[in-house]
Enzyme design. Structure first.
Site, short mmCIF file in Angstrom:
data_model
loop_
_atom_site.label_atom_id
_atom_site.label_comp_id
_atom_site.label_asym_id
_atom_site.label_seq_id
_atom_site.Cartn_x
_atom_site.Cartn_y
_atom_site.Cartn_z
N ASN A 130 0.80 -1.23 0.00
CA ASN A 130 0.00 0.00 0.00
C ASN A 130 0.83 1.28 0.00
O ASN A 130 0.41 2.31 -0.53
CB ASN A 130 -1.01 0.00 1.15
CG ASN A 130 -0.38 -0.13 2.51
OD1 ASN A 130 0.74 -0.62 2.66
ND2 ASN A 130 -1.09 0.30 3.54
N LYS A 153 11.74 -8.60 1.51
CA LYS A 153 10.76 -9.45 0.86
C LYS A 153 9.50 -8.59 0.74
O LYS A 153 8.78 -8.37 1.71
CB LYS A 153 10.49 -10.72 1.68
CG LYS A 153 9.67 -11.79 0.92
CD LYS A 153 8.25 -11.39 0.74
CE LYS A 153 7.47 -12.42 -0.08
NZ LYS A 153 6.32 -11.83 -0.78
N ALA A 155 5.74 -7.26 -1.07
CA ALA A 155 4.50 -7.84 -1.58
C ALA A 155 4.66 -8.15 -3.06
O ALA A 155 5.23 -7.35 -3.82
CB ALA A 155 3.34 -6.86 -1.36
N SER A 206 -1.11 -7.48 7.38
CA SER A 206 -2.37 -7.80 8.04
C SER A 206 -2.12 -8.48 9.38
O SER A 206 -1.05 -9.06 9.63
CB SER A 206 -3.21 -8.72 7.15
OG SER A 206 -2.62 -10.01 7.08
N GLU A 227 3.80 -4.13 12.59
CA GLU A 227 2.81 -3.06 12.40
C GLU A 227 1.70 -3.66 11.57
O GLU A 227 1.87 -3.91 10.38
CB GLU A 227 3.46 -1.85 11.73
CG GLU A 227 2.61 -0.59 11.81
CD GLU A 227 1.76 -0.36 10.59
OE1 GLU A 227 0.55 -0.70 10.64
OE2 GLU A 227 2.29 0.14 9.58
N LEU A 228 0.56 -3.88 12.22
CA LEU A 228 -0.47 -4.71 11.61
C LEU A 228 -1.74 -3.91 11.32
O LEU A 228 -1.67 -2.72 11.05
CB LEU A 228 -0.76 -5.91 12.52
CG LEU A 228 0.51 -6.71 12.93
CD1 LEU A 228 0.15 -7.83 13.90
CD2 LEU A 228 1.23 -7.25 11.71
N CYS A 261 -3.43 1.20 7.05
CA CYS A 261 -3.73 0.74 8.40
C CYS A 261 -4.23 1.88 9.27
O CYS A 261 -5.05 1.67 10.16
CB CYS A 261 -2.49 0.12 9.03
SG CYS A 261 -1.85 -1.31 8.15
N GLU A 358 -11.58 -4.90 9.93
CA GLU A 358 -10.86 -3.82 9.26
C GLU A 358 -11.36 -3.72 7.82
O GLU A 358 -11.35 -4.71 7.07
CB GLU A 358 -9.35 -4.09 9.24
CG GLU A 358 -8.57 -3.00 8.52
CD GLU A 358 -7.06 -3.23 8.52
OE1 GLU A 358 -6.32 -2.24 8.46
OE2 GLU A 358 -6.65 -4.41 8.55
#
Length: 461
Positions: A130, A153, A155, A206, A227-228, A261, A358
């Site tokens: 994002n 690594k 997305a 997530s 950080e989710l 988020c 969410e």
């Protein structure tokens, strides 16, 4: 094979070969060797790399911004802002890291004692799509300043951006191998976490993926920063500046096409002013332009992937079925790509999907409450605890209420946003650890106590 898909059209941009196990092994070996040398470089020299990184980012800002918009769909002006924020972060840590990591003398002990901040080693960064540049550079700038190395690594729907992050490091003159991007499938991450050459792990993603990574890193007894997800409340009390709160609320929900988020997601409004707020809010939402994210006046581009749009639409339908009122939106946009109409759900209850889950996309949930006490109670009635906004003209009372809100950050009369100068992170199922500020740079250090006893003279024989 990894595909890069343009979410504004659904068309393929490019394909990339996955790195082989041998490629990954070589990357880890080189990273460890490079970091062993890098940690011995004086910090005054290490931060010069950060300054060069900022220059490379700004010199290539237009190309990188186009890359972000092409791969994940956010409006081009927002992509340009993302690159500048990365450069600012590099500049900030170049200036502040020597102070943040300086040895601290502990004066209250009987003997000389100090606290030193040593690097941990090579850190695996598992990053989301994002904010494909910002999420990485907010981690890597302080990590490198502290003397660590990094393996990225990213997305797999933003491979161009992932490789461009490595390009920035290379163009800035980073030691060979100190930072590498690896293109691998998610199923292959566990082996990297378990590898002895990885000292720690950072993940932005997530809550579900965070739980998996936490268990894998925990099994290997490795430090993690997670950080989710978030379901940030945006609380509007009766004495707030209603027009200003509504104006900011539109941006707080729909920036980055609602895919953040820390987007405000649950708008908790006192009943006495709810009609005024909702009317002003819907008016602002109606002024948003949905369109080609490459056009400078577009506010809402496509969502990043088709499956994300489908999940969001299902949440809207289930919320309406549970009693919420669909004020605007709630449908796909009739054009190519993965567009979803800006949506406002009113009269949302705590049982609705838009409250309990969410919502990662352009959907706002309005919850009406009788008073401030109920607002705080519902704000905390969530498994998440990342950010929160509180709007009221009574700042003294707001300071007290902010202490009651269960979140890693509370913004009073403003929009939640990350800032290099302030620690960033969450509680509960929004994760743990902190990025940014001096707390963030110390996360991937060995906070070492050094105690020095008296030296006794030895009499000459």
């Amino acid at each position: 094979m990894i595909q890069s898909i343009n979410p504004a059209t659904g068309e393929e941009i490019a394909r990339f070969d996955l790195h082989s196990p041998q490629d990954v092994d070589a990357a880890l070996t080189k990273a460890v060797a490079a970091q062993a040398v890098w940690r011995e470089v004086p910090i005054a020299e290490r931060v010069e790399l950060l300054r060069r990184m900022a220059k490379v980012l700004r010199a290539n800002a237009e190309r990188y911004a186009l890359m972000i918009t092409r791969e994940m769909g956010k409006p081009l002006p927002e992509s340009a802002g993302e690159i500048e924020k990365c450069a600012w972060n590099c500049d900030f840590y170049a200036e502040q890291a020597p102070k943040f990591l300086a040895d601290e003398v502990v004066a209250s002990t009987a003997h000389e004692s100090l606290i030193a901040y040593d690097p941990l080693g090579v850190v695996l960064a598992i990053m989301p799509w994002n904010y494909p540049f910002w999420q990485f550079f907010r981690f890597v700038a302080p990590a490198l300043a502290a003397g660590n190395g990094a393996i990225l690594k990213h997305a797999n729907n933003v491979p161009e951006c992932a490789l461009a992050c490595e390009e920035v490091m290379r163009e800035a003159g980073a030691p060979e191998g100190l930072m590498r991007t690896i293109l691998i499938e998610a199923k292959d991450v566990a082996a990297i976490i378990a590898d002895d050459r990885i000292a720690a792990v950072t993940l932005t993603g997530s809550t579900e993926v965070g739980a998996i990574v936490a268990s894998q890193a925990g099994k290997a007894l490795k430090k993690q920063v997670l950080e989710l997800g978030g379901s940030d409340p945006f609380i509007v009390l009766a004495d707030a500046d209603i027009e200003e709160a509504a104006r900011v609320a539109v941006k707080a929900r729909f920036v980055n096409v609602g895919q953040s988020c820390v987007n405000a997601k649950r708008f908790i409004v006192e009943e006495s002013i709810a009609d005024r707020f909702v009317a002003a809010y819907i008016k602002g939402v109606g002024e948003l332009k949905v369109g080609d994210p490459m056009e400078s006046d577009t506010n809402i581009g496509p969502m990043a992937r088709a499956n994300l749009r489908d999940t969001l639409h299902d949440q809207v339908k289930r919320s309406v079925a549970s009693g919420a009122t669909l004020a605007v939106g709630g449908e796909f946009v009739n054009r190519p790509g993965f567009y979803y109409a800006p949506t406002v759900l009113d009269h949302v209850t705590p049982e609705a999907a838009a409250f309990t889950e969410e919502t990662f996309g352009p959907v706002a949930a309005i919850i009406r409450v009788k008073d401030a006490d109920e607002a705080i109670r519902l704000a905390n009635q969530t498994e998440f605890g990342l950010g929160a906004a509180l709007w009221t003209k009574d700042v003294a009372n707001a300071r007290k209420l902010a202490r009651k809100i269960e979140a890693g950050a509370v913004f009073i009369n403003g929009m939640v946003a990350s800032d290099p100068r302030l620690p960033f992170g969450g509680i509960k199922r929004s994760g743990y650890g902190r990025e940014l500020g001096y707390h963030g740079i110390r996360e991937f250090t060995n906070i070492k106590t050094i105690w020095i006893g008296p030296v006794r003279s030895v009499a000459a024989k």
